[in-house]
Design an enzyme around this catalytic site. Sequence first.
Site, PDB file in Angstrom:
ATOM      1  CB  SER A 176      -0.973  -0.040   1.182  1.00 23.34           C
ATOM      2  OG  SER A 176      -1.932   0.979   1.086  1.00 23.34           O
ATOM      3  CG  HIS A 189      -5.552  -0.016  -1.791  1.00 24.66           C
ATOM      4  ND1 HIS A 189      -5.835  -1.083  -0.967  1.00 24.66           N
ATOM      5  CD2 HIS A 189      -4.608   0.719  -1.137  1.00 24.66           C
ATOM      6  CE1 HIS A 189      -5.109  -0.998   0.139  1.00 24.66           C
ATOM      7  NE2 HIS A 189      -4.352   0.077   0.058  1.00 24.66           N
ATOM      8  CD  GLU A 206      -7.915  -3.804  -1.588  1.00 24.27           C
ATOM      9  OE1 GLU A 206      -8.634  -4.797  -1.303  1.00 24.27           O
ATOM     10  OE2 GLU A 206      -8.190  -2.640  -1.226  1.00 24.27           O
TER      11      GLU A 206
END
Length: 280
Positions: free
Chosen positions: A136, A178, A205
Amino acid sequence: MCPSKVAQGDERGWIVPIGGAENKGESPRILKRFVEVSGGDQAEIVVIPTASQLRDTGPRYERLFGELGARKVDVVDFDTRRDCQDSGRLDRIERASAIFFTGGNQLRLSTILGGTPAAQMIRACNAAGVTVGGTSAGASILSEHMIAFGKEGSAPQADSVRLAPGLGLTNRFVIDQHFRQRDRLGRLIAALAYNPFAIGIGLDEDTAAFIGPDNTLEVEGSGSVTVVDAGDLSFSSMADASENQPVCMLGMTMHILLAGATFNLATRKASAGSLSPSKT
């Protein structure tokens, strides 16, 4: 910012951006492979949870990597820029075979680490063969040009994205994470309008790009990696676009890669890899 120079005879370490929400349960394919490319049962991993402000983030990854067979795992946090000059922390990073950034806020990473001895050490370690990865926000920070924030949506606009300096392990790509879950195609394309030299990598993800010393990207995980190549861009209206105005871009190439597929960042060629049916 140029990537740290690889010494003659050495190989750069793996760079492993992960799109977030990687499987940490019964099938942690991505984290398991991260340990494997970092030395397997000889791996010594430093976890840097600076992007997160949750107290249990570092210890959680420490436990996970230990359960996956790493020999030694240490959490090294940086709360202030002064911490980034601490000799004890720098020594632990220098002895690692892998460095892993957790998720959180990428601007917290860049504002605390940027330009410090810790950042310089991480860059030098990767150039000397140490694996560096992150999930992330920890994925976004790895490249030279970092997406700080931006708008959702599939179409690029002049104000779709804001960029900030990242660690600069490489200048070959821009990462977004994401990706499909948060509809981020537009802001990745907008980032490439500012810098067509780079290749856009959109990570879903539970999906990672394992980028080897030969600059070949291999996909791992349950989702897809969207590769946007603006190297042959023939026209962009970004310079003339006003805020909130759509941007015209011609000549881009896009690839959707699943686990087993590859993309060479040097030649800009995609391959189905192990997904290609074998001839009998």
